[in-house]
Design a protein around this motif. Structure first.
Motif, PDB file in Angstrom:
ATOM      1  N   LYS A   1     -60.519   4.227  57.519  1.00  0.00           N
ATOM      2  CA  LYS A   1     -61.396   3.232  56.896  1.00  0.00           C
ATOM      3  C   LYS A   1     -61.511   1.982  57.763  1.00  0.00           C
ATOM      4  N   ASN A   2     -62.722   1.729  58.232  1.00  0.00           N
ATOM      5  CA  ASN A   2     -63.055   0.473  58.928  1.00  0.00           C
ATOM      6  C   ASN A   2     -62.051   0.048  60.004  1.00  0.00           C
ATOM      7  N   GLY A   3     -61.781   0.925  60.945  1.00  0.00           N
ATOM      8  CA  GLY A   3     -60.888   0.577  62.048  1.00  0.00           C
ATOM      9  C   GLY A   3     -59.414   0.787  61.768  1.00  0.00           C
ATOM     10  N   TYR A   4     -59.080   1.199  60.558  1.00  0.00           N
ATOM     11  CA  TYR A   4     -57.700   1.541  60.200  1.00  0.00           C
ATOM     12  C   TYR A   4     -57.613   3.056  60.003  1.00  0.00           C
ATOM     13  N   PHE A   5     -56.451   3.622  60.311  1.00  0.00           N
ATOM     14  CA  PHE A   5     -56.206   4.997  59.875  1.00  0.00           C
ATOM     15  C   PHE A   5     -54.745   5.139  59.469  1.00  0.00           C
ATOM     16  N   SER A   6     -54.523   6.012  58.482  1.00  0.00           N
ATOM     17  CA  SER A   6     -53.170   6.228  57.951  1.00  0.00           C
ATOM     18  C   SER A   6     -52.805   7.695  58.044  1.00  0.00           C
ATOM     19  N   VAL A   7     -51.550   7.947  58.422  1.00  0.00           N
ATOM     20  CA  VAL A   7     -50.985   9.294  58.449  1.00  0.00           C
ATOM     21  C   VAL A   7     -50.071   9.389  57.234  1.00  0.00           C
ATOM     22  N   GLU A   8     -50.343  10.367  56.355  1.00  0.00           N
ATOM     23  CA  GLU A   8     -49.679  10.408  55.053  1.00  0.00           C
ATOM     24  C   GLU A   8     -48.776  11.635  54.901  1.00  0.00           C
ATOM     25  N   HIS A   9     -47.576  11.404  54.339  1.00  0.00           N
ATOM     26  CA  HIS A   9     -46.586  12.462  54.137  1.00  0.00           C
ATOM     27  C   HIS A   9     -45.961  12.362  52.743  1.00  0.00           C
ATOM     28  N   TYR A  10     -45.460  13.512  52.288  1.00  0.00           N
ATOM     29  CA  TYR A  10     -44.771  13.582  50.998  1.00  0.00           C
ATOM     30  C   TYR A  10     -43.749  14.713  51.071  1.00  0.00           C
ATOM     31  N   GLY A  11     -42.507  14.443  50.669  1.00  0.00           N
ATOM     32  CA  GLY A  11     -41.491  15.494  50.758  1.00  0.00           C
ATOM     33  C   GLY A  11     -40.300  15.225  49.865  1.00  0.00           C
ATOM     34  N   GLY A  12     -39.213  15.970  50.123  1.00  0.00           N
ATOM     35  CA  GLY A  12     -37.978  15.817  49.362  1.00  0.00           C
ATOM     36  C   GLY A  12     -37.673  17.013  48.492  1.00  0.00           C
ATOM     37  N   SER A  13     -36.748  16.837  47.566  1.00  0.00           N
ATOM     38  CA  SER A  13     -36.404  17.874  46.581  1.00  0.00           C
ATOM     39  C   SER A  13     -36.213  17.164  45.243  1.00  0.00           C
TER      40      SER A  13
ATOM     41  N   GLN B   1     -34.769  14.307  44.982  1.00  0.00           N
ATOM     42  CA  GLN B   1     -35.221  12.967  45.359  1.00  0.00           C
ATOM     43  C   GLN B   1     -36.452  13.129  46.247  1.00  0.00           C
ATOM     44  N   ARG B   2     -37.562  12.594  45.795  1.00  0.00           N
ATOM     45  CA  ARG B   2     -38.828  12.705  46.529  1.00  0.00           C
ATOM     46  C   ARG B   2     -39.051  11.464  47.378  1.00  0.00           C
ATOM     47  N   TRP B   3     -39.912  11.607  48.372  1.00  0.00           N
ATOM     48  CA  TRP B   3     -40.263  10.469  49.211  1.00  0.00           C
ATOM     49  C   TRP B   3     -41.708  10.583  49.695  1.00  0.00           C
ATOM     50  N   THR B   4     -42.281   9.447  49.985  1.00  0.00           N
ATOM     51  CA  THR B   4     -43.582   9.402  50.639  1.00  0.00           C
ATOM     52  C   THR B   4     -43.448   8.505  51.854  1.00  0.00           C
ATOM     53  N   ARG B   5     -44.291   8.738  52.824  1.00  0.00           N
ATOM     54  CA  ARG B   5     -44.343   7.836  53.982  1.00  0.00           C
ATOM     55  C   ARG B   5     -45.786   7.762  54.453  1.00  0.00           C
ATOM     56  N   ILE B   6     -46.304   6.553  54.468  1.00  0.00           N
ATOM     57  CA  ILE B   6     -47.672   6.323  54.929  1.00  0.00           C
ATOM     58  C   ILE B   6     -47.610   5.311  56.066  1.00  0.00           C
ATOM     59  N   VAL B   7     -48.034   5.762  57.254  1.00  0.00           N
ATOM     60  CA  VAL B   7     -48.005   4.923  58.445  1.00  0.00           C
ATOM     61  C   VAL B   7     -49.450   4.583  58.809  1.00  0.00           C
ATOM     62  N   THR B   8     -49.742   3.280  58.878  1.00  0.00           N
ATOM     63  CA  THR B   8     -51.114   2.824  59.112  1.00  0.00           C
ATOM     64  C   THR B   8     -51.226   2.103  60.450  1.00  0.00           C
ATOM     65  N   PHE B   9     -52.308   2.410  61.163  1.00  0.00           N
ATOM     66  CA  PHE B   9     -52.610   1.792  62.452  1.00  0.00           C
ATOM     67  C   PHE B   9     -53.938   1.042  62.351  1.00  0.00           C
ATOM     68  N   LYS B  10     -54.043  -0.058  63.115  1.00  0.00           N
ATOM     69  CA  LYS B  10     -55.244  -0.894  63.084  1.00  0.00           C
ATOM     70  C   LYS B  10     -55.820  -1.021  64.497  1.00  0.00           C
ATOM     71  N   TYR B  11     -57.144  -0.933  64.579  1.00  0.00           N
ATOM     72  CA  TYR B  11     -57.821  -1.049  65.872  1.00  0.00           C
ATOM     73  C   TYR B  11     -57.886  -2.504  66.305  1.00  0.00           C
ATOM     74  N   ALA B  12     -57.566  -2.738  67.585  1.00  0.00           N
ATOM     75  CA  ALA B  12     -57.667  -4.072  68.180  1.00  0.00           C
ATOM     76  C   ALA B  12     -58.778  -4.032  69.226  1.00  0.00           C
ATOM     77  N   PRO B  13     -59.941  -4.633  68.924  1.00  0.00           N
ATOM     78  CA  PRO B  13     -61.082  -4.558  69.845  1.00  0.00           C
ATOM     79  C   PRO B  13     -60.777  -5.093  71.243  1.00  0.00           C
ATOM     80  N   ALA B  14     -60.000  -6.167  71.349  1.00  0.00           N
ATOM     81  CA  ALA B  14     -59.710  -6.767  72.655  1.00  0.00           C
ATOM     82  C   ALA B  14     -58.982  -5.795  73.572  1.00  0.00           C
ATOM     83  N   GLU B  15     -58.028  -5.069  73.019  1.00  0.00           N
ATOM     84  CA  GLU B  15     -57.263  -4.093  73.817  1.00  0.00           C
ATOM     85  C   GLU B  15     -57.871  -2.695  73.786  1.00  0.00           C
TER      86      GLU B  15
END
Length: 197
Positions: free
Chosen positions: A124-136, A138-152
């Motif tokens: 979405k709009n220069g951001y992207f997220s990698v999404e995970h869900y796991g466990g037994s 005890q459950r867990w989620t992990r969402i890692v988001t990256f943002k676009y930097a136009p200058a670099e």
């Protein structure tokens, strides 16, 4: 005889119904112009389109997996890496490979009892997220988001979020969110999901 016929018919229906609930793996549709980027022995796990660099052209994230990874991956000794490739759409409707990482998507057996933890990519709009869900239990989620930097002209780690909760008490989840204040400036290609940041 009627009772036997009825029981036989019911058992057939039950078998058909059970089969319909078994998740069927759908073939991932890869744009023809991107197929050349899939190395021998690999196949597409996910294709997601969206705006990755805030321009007028649609971009693509392609996640790959090794064929037969469920038999060869070992989360402790040898996790089969899943490459994530970022392609930027061009004016001539082609795509340019802009970035690649082997360490942004968890392996097939990294989810524990829940199985493959990868649930998808959101763009979405220069951001992207990698999404995970796991466990037994005890459950867990992990969402890692990256943002676009136009200058670099690159993507940087923006947010690293996770939740932990017991399956019997999902309303008592513990949330942890790390931001740039916690991990500093981390380029997408340097991020490693297998290491604590």
């Amino acid at each position: 005889m009627k009772l036997l016929l009825t029981l036989f018919t019911l058992s057939q229906l039950a078998a058909i119904s059970f089969y319909n609930f078994i998740p069927q793996e759908e073939e991932v549709k890869v744009p023809a112009v991107l197929k050349k980027y899939i190395p021998a022995g690999f196949e597409a796990l996910n294709v997601t389109k969206g705006d990755l660099n805030r321009d007028a052209y649609s971009d693509v994230i392609l996640v790959l997996k090794k064929k037969g990874e469920e038999k060869t991956s070992d989360v402790i000794d040898h996790p089969e890496k899943r490459p994530l490739l970022i392609f930027l759409g061009q004016a001539d409707k082609s795509y340019k490979l802009a970035a690649k990482s082997n360490n942004s998507v968890y392996c097939v057996d990294c989810g524990g009892m829940m199985g493959d933890p990868f649930t998808g990519i959101t763009i979405k709009n220069g951001y992207f997220s990698v999404e995970h869900y796991g466990g037994s239990a005890q459950r867990w989620t992990r969402i890692v988001t990256f943002k676009y930097a136009p200058a670099e002209k690159n993507w940087f780690l923006y947010k690293n979020g996770s939740e932990r909760f017991y399956a019997t008490e999902p309303d008592k989840a513990k949330t942890e969110i790390q931001t740039v204040k916690d991990f500093g400036k981390v380029p997408f290609e340097k991020f490693d999901i297998y290491k604590e940041n």
